[in-house]
Design an enzyme around this catalytic site. Structure first.
Site, mmCIF file in Angstrom:
data_model
loop_
_atom_site.group_PDB
_atom_site.id
_atom_site.type_symbol
_atom_site.label_atom_id
_atom_site.label_comp_id
_atom_site.label_asym_id
_atom_site.label_seq_id
_atom_site.Cartn_x
_atom_site.Cartn_y
_atom_site.Cartn_z
ATOM 1 N N ASP A 81 0.844 -1.198 0.000
ATOM 2 C CA ASP A 81 0.000 0.000 0.000
ATOM 3 C C ASP A 81 0.885 1.256 0.000
ATOM 4 O OD1 ASP A 81 -2.488 1.254 0.068
ATOM 5 O OD2 ASP A 81 -2.511 1.380 2.256
ATOM 6 N N HIS A 82 0.419 2.288 -0.661
ATOM 7 C CA HIS A 82 1.087 3.609 -0.670
ATOM 8 C C HIS A 82 2.609 3.542 -0.680
ATOM 9 C CE1 HIS A 82 -2.364 6.270 -0.349
ATOM 10 N NE2 HIS A 82 -2.895 5.398 0.487
ATOM 11 N N HIS A 178 -8.306 9.668 4.740
ATOM 12 C CA HIS A 178 -7.575 8.649 5.494
ATOM 13 C C HIS A 178 -7.839 8.905 6.972
ATOM 14 C CE1 HIS A 178 -4.606 8.079 1.989
ATOM 15 N NE2 HIS A 178 -5.219 6.932 2.180
ATOM 16 N N GLY A 179 -8.251 7.869 7.706
ATOM 17 C CA GLY A 179 -8.564 8.079 9.118
ATOM 18 C C GLY A 179 -10.042 8.365 9.290
ATOM 19 N N HIS A 206 -10.031 4.722 -0.992
ATOM 20 C CA HIS A 206 -9.196 4.805 0.213
ATOM 21 C C HIS A 206 -10.002 5.512 1.285
ATOM 22 C CE1 HIS A 206 -4.996 3.797 -1.289
ATOM 23 N NE2 HIS A 206 -5.796 3.577 -2.307
ATOM 24 N N SER A 209 -12.643 3.733 6.705
ATOM 25 C CA SER A 209 -12.956 3.915 8.129
ATOM 26 C C SER A 209 -13.893 5.093 8.357
ATOM 27 C CB SER A 209 -11.669 4.170 8.927
ATOM 28 O OG SER A 209 -10.829 3.058 8.859
ATOM 29 N N VAL A 229 -9.212 -0.223 4.438
ATOM 30 C CA VAL A 229 -9.656 -0.003 5.812
ATOM 31 C C VAL A 229 -8.446 -0.120 6.734
ATOM 32 C CG1 VAL A 229 -11.144 -0.827 7.670
ATOM 33 C CG2 VAL A 229 -11.919 -1.002 5.286
ATOM 34 N N THR A 231 -7.852 2.671 9.949
ATOM 35 C CA THR A 231 -7.980 3.347 11.237
ATOM 36 C C THR A 231 -9.081 2.777 12.134
ATOM 37 O OG1 THR A 231 -7.256 5.311 10.071
ATOM 38 C CG2 THR A 231 -8.138 5.641 12.274
HETATM 39 ZN ZN LIG Z 1 -4.734 5.172 1.263
#
Ligand SMILES: [Zn+2]
Length: 282
Positions: A81-82, A178-179, A206, A209, A229, A231
């Protein structure tokens, strides 16, 4: 069994469902993810971020996931990932990851395309599929991802990007973060529909969560095939840990028991996502 990520996502695309990609970093998180998938009889993607390469041995991690996947009753894929560095991608390919994400979202479109094309050529030589991102996912609360600028994906750019790079799946920025969300999530499903009609490859969301179930279901029905998923699972495990730490006998506990308990805490949280993504098309 371990399967090719692209084939897994194309199968999801055909049945208009999505696969959960859980960000994991140790044995317990991997086992929780595979167990959640087995309970729902659905495929799963085990995702390790490049950021963890400093603390998690990539080769050892890959061997562990591949061994667990080989015994699993459901299809499992192993995804980087990333990744921002080519050397991380080369390392992941060499040790058996089935797909990699090159994140060139901080670059201008032309440079992102040139760098992504280089990664696609490299990865495809080894049968490894590639995810890329245009637009940029912002960072919400409790995330350990890089800060993005929140730029949403332009459908015309997405079309050109996919055609010119040959990327296998595309992360579209449509307003998820994200988060966790600091306020009301503003997810642009109309934009997602326009991106979907512009490109044929599976699309990735992305920031699963904290996104309301109904929005995730609509996003899957509109063409999302993979939802990341991280956080929400982490927060549940940390909350359990904090609760445990304040209990009277916490200091006498054995670490193995604590870790097993956290695995049991994470499994139902992951299972909820697996079920939601698998049933969205029904
Ligand atoms: Zn991401």
């Amino acid at each position: 069994m371990l399967v090719n990520t692209k084939e897994m996502l194309l199968a999801a695309q055909r049945e208009k469902s999505a696969v959960a990609a859980f960000n994991v970093f140790n044995l317990e998180t991997v086992q929780a993810a595979v167990r959640a998938a087995e309970l729902e009889k659905r495929p799963v993607i085990i995702a390790l971020g490049e950021r963890y390469f400093s603390t998690v041995d990539a080769e050892g991690f890959s061997a562990m996931v591949r061994a667990i996947a080989a015994k699993s009753e459901v299809p499992c894929a192993l995804h980087l990932d990333h990744a921002y560095e080519k050397q991380s991608i080369v390392r992941a390919i060499s040790c058996g990851f089935t797909s990699v994400m090159f994140d060139g979202s901080k670059y201008e479109l032309e440079q992102n395309m040139a760098l992504t094309l280089e990664i696609v050529e490299l990865a495809h030589r080894s049968g490894v599929s590639v995810e890329a991102e245009i637009g940029s996912v912002s960072r919400g609360a409790f995330s350990d991802e890089e800060e993005g600028d929140g730029r949403l994906t332009d459908p015309a750019e997405a079309k050109r990007f996919v055609e010119e790079t040959g990327v296998d799946f595309l992360a579209a920025a449509i307003g998820t973060v994200h988060g966790m969300y600091a306020g009301e999530p503003k997810i642009d499903l109309e934009l997602l529909a326009r991106i979907r009609s512009a490109v044929g490859v599976p699309l990735v969301l992305h920031g699963g969560s904290g996104t309301p179930d109904e929005i995730i279901s609509k996003a899957v029905r509109t063409g999302i095939c993979k939802v990341n998923v991280n956080t929400e699972v982490s927060l549940a495990a940390v909350a359990e840990l904090v609760k445990f730490a304040s209990s009277p006998n916490a200091r006498q506990a054995h670490l193995s028991t604590v870790m097993a308990g956290l695995q049991d805490t994470m499994t139902p949280v992951m299972r909820k996502f697996v079920r939601l993504l698998g049933s969205a098309a029904e």
